[in-house]
Design a protein around this motif. Structure first.
Motif, mmCIF file in Angstrom:
data_model
loop_
_atom_site.group_PDB
_atom_site.id
_atom_site.type_symbol
_atom_site.label_atom_id
_atom_site.label_comp_id
_atom_site.label_asym_id
_atom_site.label_seq_id
_atom_site.Cartn_x
_atom_site.Cartn_y
_atom_site.Cartn_z
ATOM 1 N N GLY A 37 0.819 -1.216 0.000
ATOM 2 C CA GLY A 37 0.000 0.000 0.000
ATOM 3 C C GLY A 37 0.847 1.258 0.000
ATOM 4 N N VAL A 38 1.925 1.248 0.788
ATOM 5 C CA VAL A 38 2.818 2.400 0.829
ATOM 6 C C VAL A 38 3.442 2.644 -0.539
ATOM 7 C CG1 VAL A 38 4.947 3.325 1.806
ATOM 8 C CG2 VAL A 38 3.318 2.133 3.269
ATOM 9 N N VAL A 39 3.964 1.596 -1.144
ATOM 10 C CA VAL A 39 4.611 1.733 -2.452
ATOM 11 C C VAL A 39 3.596 2.173 -3.502
ATOM 12 C CG1 VAL A 39 5.811 0.475 -4.292
ATOM 13 C CG2 VAL A 39 6.427 0.081 -1.896
ATOM 14 N N LEU A 40 2.396 1.623 -3.447
ATOM 15 C CA LEU A 40 1.347 2.010 -4.397
ATOM 16 C C LEU A 40 1.085 3.507 -4.328
ATOM 17 C CD1 LEU A 40 -1.043 1.483 -6.327
ATOM 18 C CD2 LEU A 40 -2.419 0.893 -4.316
ATOM 19 N N VAL A 41 0.913 4.032 -3.122
ATOM 20 C CA VAL A 41 0.599 5.454 -2.958
ATOM 21 C C VAL A 41 1.778 6.327 -3.378
ATOM 22 C CG1 VAL A 41 0.079 7.260 -1.276
ATOM 23 C CG2 VAL A 41 -1.115 5.066 -1.163
ATOM 24 N N VAL A 42 2.981 5.973 -2.935
ATOM 25 C CA VAL A 42 4.159 6.777 -3.262
ATOM 26 C C VAL A 42 4.380 6.821 -4.770
ATOM 27 C CG1 VAL A 42 6.675 6.897 -3.085
ATOM 28 C CG2 VAL A 42 5.309 6.433 -1.058
ATOM 29 N N VAL A 43 4.354 5.672 -5.411
ATOM 30 C CA VAL A 43 4.579 5.631 -6.854
ATOM 31 C C VAL A 43 3.468 6.364 -7.600
ATOM 32 C CG1 VAL A 43 4.738 4.110 -8.869
ATOM 33 C CG2 VAL A 43 5.945 3.520 -6.764
ATOM 34 N N ALA A 44 2.225 6.212 -7.153
ATOM 35 C CA ALA A 44 1.104 6.878 -7.806
ATOM 36 C C ALA A 44 1.239 8.396 -7.730
ATOM 37 C CB ALA A 44 -0.212 6.427 -7.184
ATOM 38 N N VAL A 45 1.567 8.907 -6.540
ATOM 39 C CA VAL A 45 1.701 10.362 -6.382
ATOM 40 C C VAL A 45 2.893 10.880 -7.193
ATOM 41 C CG1 VAL A 45 2.145 12.227 -4.759
ATOM 42 C CG2 VAL A 45 0.587 10.386 -4.133
ATOM 43 N N LEU A 46 4.009 10.193 -7.117
ATOM 44 C CA LEU A 46 5.186 10.646 -7.855
ATOM 45 C C LEU A 46 4.989 10.540 -9.363
ATOM 46 C CD1 LEU A 46 8.128 9.195 -5.716
ATOM 47 C CD2 LEU A 46 7.164 11.507 -5.691
ATOM 48 N N SER A 47 4.112 9.629 -9.801
ATOM 49 C CA SER A 47 3.852 9.505 -11.240
ATOM 50 C C SER A 47 3.129 10.730 -11.779
ATOM 51 C CB SER A 47 3.039 8.242 -11.525
ATOM 52 O OG SER A 47 1.705 8.352 -11.058
ATOM 53 N N ILE A 48 2.468 11.502 -10.892
ATOM 54 C CA ILE A 48 1.851 12.754 -11.321
ATOM 55 C C ILE A 48 2.954 13.725 -11.774
ATOM 56 C CG2 ILE A 48 0.474 14.738 -10.605
ATOM 57 C CD1 ILE A 48 -0.880 12.933 -8.546
ATOM 58 N N GLY A 49 3.960 13.897 -10.911
ATOM 59 C CA GLY A 49 5.058 14.774 -11.257
ATOM 60 C C GLY A 49 5.812 14.301 -12.487
ATOM 61 N N ALA A 50 6.018 12.972 -12.586
ATOM 62 C CA ALA A 50 6.730 12.422 -13.745
ATOM 63 C C ALA A 50 5.942 12.650 -15.024
ATOM 64 C CB ALA A 50 7.000 10.931 -13.532
ATOM 65 N N GLY A 51 4.617 12.454 -14.954
ATOM 66 C CA GLY A 51 3.785 12.664 -16.134
ATOM 67 C C GLY A 51 3.735 14.122 -16.544
ATOM 68 N N PHE A 52 3.644 15.016 -15.551
ATOM 69 C CA PHE A 52 3.621 16.445 -15.845
ATOM 70 C C PHE A 52 4.937 16.881 -16.488
ATOM 71 C CE2 PHE A 52 4.207 20.915 -14.571
ATOM 72 C CZ PHE A 52 3.047 21.463 -15.091
ATOM 73 N N LYS A 53 6.044 16.415 -15.923
ATOM 74 C CA LYS A 53 7.347 16.772 -16.480
ATOM 75 C C LYS A 53 7.526 16.171 -17.868
ATOM 76 C CE LYS A 53 12.276 16.810 -15.326
ATOM 77 N NZ LYS A 53 13.299 16.427 -14.317
ATOM 78 N N GLN A 54 7.009 14.974 -18.067
ATOM 79 C CA GLN A 54 7.102 14.338 -19.372
ATOM 80 C C GLN A 54 6.357 15.155 -20.418
ATOM 81 O OE1 GLN A 54 5.063 10.396 -20.448
ATOM 82 N NE2 GLN A 54 7.151 9.746 -20.011
ATOM 83 N N ALA A 55 5.151 15.624 -20.057
ATOM 84 C CA ALA A 55 4.368 16.427 -20.996
ATOM 85 C C ALA A 55 5.033 17.758 -21.291
ATOM 86 C CB ALA A 55 2.964 16.657 -20.442
ATOM 87 N N MET A 56 5.610 18.374 -20.254
ATOM 88 C CA MET A 56 6.179 19.703 -20.407
ATOM 89 C C MET A 56 7.580 19.689 -21.011
ATOM 90 S SD MET A 56 3.990 22.024 -19.251
ATOM 91 C CE MET A 56 4.920 23.456 -18.693
ATOM 92 N N VAL A 57 8.370 18.684 -20.667
ATOM 93 C CA VAL A 57 9.783 18.712 -21.046
ATOM 94 C C VAL A 57 10.162 17.598 -22.015
ATOM 95 C CG1 VAL A 57 12.155 18.694 -20.188
ATOM 96 C CG2 VAL A 57 10.351 19.773 -18.832
ATOM 97 N N SER A 58 9.867 16.358 -21.639
ATOM 98 C CA SER A 58 10.349 15.222 -22.433
ATOM 99 C C SER A 58 9.800 15.221 -23.847
ATOM 100 C CB SER A 58 9.993 13.903 -21.735
ATOM 101 O OG SER A 58 10.579 13.851 -20.457
ATOM 102 N N ARG A 59 8.578 15.743 -24.019
ATOM 103 C CA ARG A 59 7.971 15.773 -25.352
ATOM 104 C C ARG A 59 8.306 17.049 -26.117
ATOM 105 N NH1 ARG A 59 7.547 11.182 -24.031
ATOM 106 N NH2 ARG A 59 5.662 9.912 -23.964
#
Length: 397
Positions: A37-59
């Protein structure tokens, strides 16, 4: 020989521990589920930042250059005159194609559009681009309908914005600045910033918003090495006062606030949940040590040392944590990876659509975090097992 003997003892005691896990499956399952449960929540929340950065920078494309007024903080408060645009267009290092120089003078405003999910409305970026706007970026294509026609109140919509907001399908109309605008097409930028925007002809927007100039210029380089030439030329030209940035750097700076905030929140929540999961692991391992008093007594009587017993308890704790970490990571990937959302970019006060990105580094980080929780959760039970007096343990035989 002593080292090999110690390793053999650790392996033997650990094997005994692992074989007895099914006998304690309830308490073991509690530890595994807690850490998952801890890993699920941590990875899920951090994936927001990763997805936002991917949209803004990586692409974004490092060959696409963003030019704004030097004193501005972004596109919204930048102003470029027609004379400045002419200076930019004559600068060296700009690519061209059959239609001319790859230069686009652009406007950037926000318009109010109803949301599909909540029924409310949000600020959506409306960008004016010139004829070469698509070619300047290189990764934008029309996937439905057609491009707007110059001089007309027509718009194309990014595919993510079309999904997140109401009335942005081909043929729909909206009224902005007392003018009716018709959606003629949907564009795809492979998850990049244009997927969150609405595009119109710069000339049509200048007429509707009463502007004669531009806010930002985008150009495409002949090659990545031409950036220095272009930047040096414009920075030393006394006729202009401009900031020249690669698109990747431009968006990286403007995504920093949200990325840092989400990352901080993710690890803060993970730390709080991790404390609870760690106590669960401690309780599980204490129960494990208590239920194996006879086994520990037997092994100690046979000559096994305290260190192999300690290591075996830690290995078992980390093994359970590893299983929990892997389960949590897989669950996060299955549930959240690719999940599309829209949020406000606090540096532009407009909506940005993006997808959660459960990346390999996040999964690896989540697994490592689980192992750390398992390690600390097993330390005190391991010490207790190692310090158990042999005479007390033998009474259990």
């Amino acid at each position: 020989m002593v080292l090999f003997a110690g390793i053999a003892q650790v392996a033997a005691v650990t094997a005994v521990n692992v074989r007895t896990i099914p006998q304690r499956w309830v308490s073991s399952l509690v530890a595994v589920v807690g850490i998952a449960g801890v890993v699920l929540v941590v990875v899920a929340v951090l994936s927001i930042g990763a997805g936002f950065k991917q949209a803004m920078v990586s692409r974004s494309d490092p060959s696409t250059i963003v030019i704004t007024r030097a004193s501005s903080t972004g596109e919204m408060d930048s102003v470029l005159s027609r004379d400045e645009m002419a200076v930019i267009a004559n600068a060296p290092g700009i690519a061209n194609d059959a239609n001319g120089l790859l230069v686009s003078g652009e406007l950037y405003v926000v318009v109010d559009v109803p949301r599909v999910s909540t029924g409310g409305s949000s600020n959506v970026p409306l960008r004016g681009v010139e004829a070469q706007g698509l070619a300047v970026r290189g990764n934008v294509e029309v996937i439905e309908g057609r491009l707007f026609r110059p001089g007309l109140n027509e718009v194309v919509v990014g595919k993510s914005a079309a999904n997140q907001f109401a009335g942005l399908k081909v043929g729909d109309t909206h009224t902005w600045r007392q003018s009716e605008w018709v959606v003629t097409g949907i564009i795809d930028a492979d998850g990049g910033v244009p997927d969150s925007e609405i595009w119109a002809d710069t000339g049509a927007m200048q007429s509707a918003w009463g502007r004669s100039g531009f806010q930002v210029a985008r150009v495409r380089l002949t090659d990545e090495q031409a950036f220095t030439t272009l930047s040096d030329t414009l920075s030393t030209d006394p006729r202009v006062n401009l900031t020249v940035e690669r698109e990747t750097d431009f968006y990286a700076e403007r995504s920093q606030v949200l990325s840092v905030f989400v990352t901080t929140i993710g690890w803060f929540v993970g730390a709080l949940m991790g404390i609870g999961a760690m106590f669960g692991a401690v309780n599980t391992m204490y129960n494990a040590v208590a239920s194996r008093t006879r086994e520990i007594a037997t092994l100690r009587a046979l000559g096994f040392g305290a260190i192999p017993v300690t290591v075996s308890v830690l290995v078992e704790s980390m093994l359970l944590a590893l299983v929990g970490g892997l389960l949590g990571g897989v669950a996060a990937w299955l549930v959240f990876n690719g999940f599309e959302v829209a949020t406000i970019n606090w540096q532009t006060f407009s909506q940005v659509s993006f997808t959660f990105a459960v990346t390999p580094p996040l999964l690896i980080g989540g697994t490592i975090y689980a192992l750390v929780l398992g390690l600390f959760g097993g330390i005190f039970p391991a010490i207790r097992a190692a310090r158990m007096p042999l005479t007390v343990a033998l009474r259990e035989l």
